[in-house]
Scaffold this active site. Structure first.
Site, PDB file in Angstrom:
ATOM      1  N   ALA B 234       0.824  -1.048   0.009  1.00  0.00           N
ATOM      2  CA  ALA B 234      -0.057   0.092  -0.076  1.00  0.00           C
ATOM      3  C   ALA B 234       0.822   1.051  -0.083  1.00  0.00           C
ATOM      4  O   ALA B 234       2.030   1.178  -0.013  1.00  0.00           O
ATOM      5  CB  ALA B 234      -1.020  -0.049   1.083  1.00  0.00           C
ATOM      6  N   HIS B 235       0.164   2.574  -0.027  1.00  0.00           N
ATOM      7  CA  HIS B 235       0.747   3.832  -0.118  1.00  0.00           C
ATOM      8  C   HIS B 235       1.944   3.904   1.005  1.00  0.00           C
ATOM      9  O   HIS B 235       1.823   3.707   2.107  1.00  0.00           O
ATOM     10  CB  HIS B 235       0.086   4.980  -0.351  1.00  0.00           C
ATOM     11  CG  HIS B 235      -1.320   4.930   0.631  1.00  0.00           C
ATOM     12  ND1 HIS B 235      -2.102   6.072   0.908  1.00  0.00           N
ATOM     13  CD2 HIS B 235      -1.507   4.031   1.817  1.00  0.00           C
ATOM     14  CE1 HIS B 235      -3.065   5.708   1.535  1.00  0.00           C
ATOM     15  NE2 HIS B 235      -2.573   4.721   2.343  1.00  0.00           N
ATOM     16  N   ASN B 236       2.754   4.666   0.780  1.00  0.00           N
ATOM     17  CA  ASN B 236       3.956   5.401   1.810  1.00  0.00           C
ATOM     18  C   ASN B 236       4.525   4.038   2.449  1.00  0.00           C
ATOM     19  O   ASN B 236       5.324   4.575   3.780  1.00  0.00           O
ATOM     20  CB  ASN B 236       3.200   6.040   2.744  1.00  0.00           C
ATOM     21  CG  ASN B 236       2.614   7.345   2.012  1.00  0.00           C
ATOM     22  OD1 ASN B 236       1.424   7.308   1.412  1.00  0.00           O
ATOM     23  ND2 ASN B 236       3.453   8.402   2.064  1.00  0.00           N
TER      24      ASN B 236
END
Lengths: 333, 333, 333
Positions: B234-236
């Protein structure tokens, strides 16, 4: 077609007006006059009576009803056989979209349909009556049988073998490298991935599922397998006949699955184990060892379905009685 | 090549006829005369003896055998090094299929192979000797290093960075928007997804895996990571060196994974936690908090492997003794 | 824009120099002079003070700081509203790449963008201002609304309906056949898969997720749903409004999901159950029965979150005290 005529096709017994016409098949919710629907039990028969349908396929054990019925042993099966009878696939003529890129060394059979943007590599062979839909990519040396249906955006790596009547839904990837590495000190080396993927007759594979090529041997999916969406089959797996694999399940490398195995959704199988004939594996199970023929298992780690169900109940009971158990251990009961 | 010659390449000791010829490498099951195979233990050595192979790579601790042996410290590693020696990738010449659509502002290096139907957006740069296979889509401002291999039907959104020797298998999607929303009363607002995906050197990503762009910062996968099929990052997320992630695992937003972490299949990691160096996470675990360096965990919620194994045993025992426990609580024992 | 001007847009209260200029929005880690960032608590406010940013959006309850602040009720929401204000999507002009293959019977609205390699089948209709990116495949009779965004390599099978402002990320497959078979003796028959997939307004679907067409009825995803990557939605599912589904979750056939349901990652829902309004389902849960409105559940099989948490604690305690429990049962305590 008259009700009495279609009843003959499926060895059914008419109850009510057998001379009424049936013009189509549908589900209970969406049915209109002229439709034939099916109802497997009395509750569904109630909905069927209130629907617009003209005829209801049902079993031999349901009650009488206000609409014409056709009674058969297995109404769902009879419905699909009728559907198949009424919807024989039209023979397609040969077609190749001009935007497809096909190697000159590819051998394409009769009546093959190749849609826009398809890429077919060197030495690929494609059997008669196969359909390859838009933007699918078939890399070199693949062998594809007859009456296969490859949906859009599928990828076949080199050397994949599809036998006859194989259906691959969109986004399926067959033949990508297996997940095999050797770690030595601080470096991770990739192990050679040289084998093939072989898909036997009448296999259907759901959207975005992935099957890796074998490392040194092959990965084989036996005839009649039905694999749902987003499933993962790792390298060197050997799968027997009539395998059923529900969505998002995964099988690790070098597993052997014998015949008629059924697997629920989100199951995981560890590497190098053997799953016996007719085994049934409940959803979300984690299988860490061999399973004998006829096993029915559930849970992580998987145990017999009965044992896992008992454990669920016992843990609930122990939790509800936790204060008493603690007191008992302290000698206060 | 003679057995004694290839033994020198891998610092092996020949046992038997070192002058026999080896013409290829294969697995035990599929081997023929002239092949070299490997066998890591006595049981496999038995199969190796019965095979058609002409030479067996084995360890220093296995028994003597009826075929010429080459003994090394790590036969599997030696096998792959020999394979790599014998199969140096042929230098490809530059090629661009006429059906590819390439922006005029893209910068393409030397000896790059761009196959049919590939789409390359504005301001993309592609390093030397990179291969981009059919129907892959590279959107604008991506930067791709040297000796990368992008398989068919891959998608790179805007601004993705691949360093050198990155392999992306078919269906991989890098840089899609992260799953970030803000709920306010009855409305769900999408949070801006502006960051990049950065993939460091020597990363391999399996078929149909997905890595989302960072929301405000970037999503980073460290050098040497090996990610299996159908994984979700997922993001980051920030991932360190030499990460191993087996199939169908997923990591939630803003997780930090330090170096040399290994994750089994179907693992889930909750958002905003940190996984320490050298941690090992068993298959199907659900990790809900930080893990210290060197942790070995299993289960949902994950606990130490030993603790989870104990809990499995204890729950089984309590279930088998449930009637006695109930009696005890009622004062009947 | 001056700080005091943007504060007005979001009904914020300026603390510090409201005449300073803001030139962009960014995250704390990546911020430079001129940037506005947001900080939801005192800890993040500390990082924000050390950053290069010129202005910090924060809540009404954080401490004073060394930089200009704008205080609002919900800083994250205010940040995204500001972002949306500053980044109104530029009106695209109509564009069709010459390599796209579009049926003559397709109806394409105004200002539609159709990129390279796109395939659009017969009788498809596409609303105004919709974007269809490279190598996406839209099969026949699909209906696509206005302001939709279909990313590269998406596949829509026949008869899929997208209402307005639907976003499909790369690799999404909508409308593949559901996993429906009838087993009779040694043969597996495929049940007809005739229904549609209908996606209501403002739905976003993550990369490589799959939604199967209905068997006899339709599969319906209600307005405002946000579905993460690698999710599976089987045939004949009906989903209400504002559904949130985290990555790698799956829902079996014929499930009903009411409004405002939230699902963590890697959840599985068995077939034919109903999930009530506002239900929340924890990550990796396995839901085997109906859930009442407002349920908050976790675990496999799912129980109330509180009960599952208790069971986790109790099992740990029983394991730690296992020897004493065994002794007690033997009458030795």
């Amino acid at each position: 077609m008259k009700i009495k005529e279609l009843a003959m096709l499926i060895h059914g017994v008419v109850e009510g007006d057998g001379d009424a016409d049936v013009t189509g098949l549908s589900g209970i919710e969406t049915s209109n006059a002229g439709d034939l629907i099916f109802a497997t039990d009395d509750e569904k028969l109630g909905f069927a009576e209130k629907s617009g349908a003209s005829c209801v396929l049902t079993s031999k054990s349901t009650r009488a009803a206000m609409k014409p019925l056709v009674r058969v042993d297995n109404p769902k099966l009879a419905f699909l056989l009728l559907y198949n009878f009424m919807n024989k696939p039209a023979g397609r003529e040969a077609f190749t979209d001009p935007s497809a890129t096909i190697s000159v060394s590819a051998k394409v059979g009769n009546n093959v349909w190749i849609d826009a943007g398809v890429r077919i590599g060197g030495n690929v062979s494609i059997g008669d009556n196969t359909i390859i839909e838009a933007n699918a990519v078939i890399k070199k040396n693949c062998s594809i049988g007859s009456f296969c249906h490859i949906h859009p955006n599928v990828t076949l790596y080199d050397n994949v073998v599809l036998k006859d009547r194989v259906v691959l839904h969109s986004g399926v990837v067959l033949g990508a490298d297996g997940f095999g590495y050797v770690r030595e000190k601080d470096k991770i080396y990739k192990f050679p991935q040289l084998g093939r993927v072989i898909i036997e007759n009448d296999v259907e594979i759901g959207a975005n599922s992935t099957i890796d090529r074998g490392s040194l041997g092959d990965t084989v999916v036996g005839a009649g397998a039905k694999i749902d969406n987003l499933c993962q089959i790792a390298h060197n797996i050997k799968i027997g006949k009539n395998f059923i694999m529900a969505a998002q399940s995964g099988i690790s490398g070098s597993v052997t699955i014998k015949d008629n195995v059924t697997m629920g959704g989100q199951v995981g199988i560890r590497d190098n184990v053997t799953i016996g004939n007719n085994a049934m594996i409940g959803a979300q199970s984690g299988v860490l060892g061999d399973l004998a023929d006829g096993s029915v298992v559930w849970g992580t780690p998987s145990k017999s379905l009965i044992q896992t169900k008992r454990e669920v109940i016992v843990l609930g009971w122990l939790t509800d009685n936790f204060i008493r158990i603690k007191k008992l251990l302290k000698g206060k009961i």
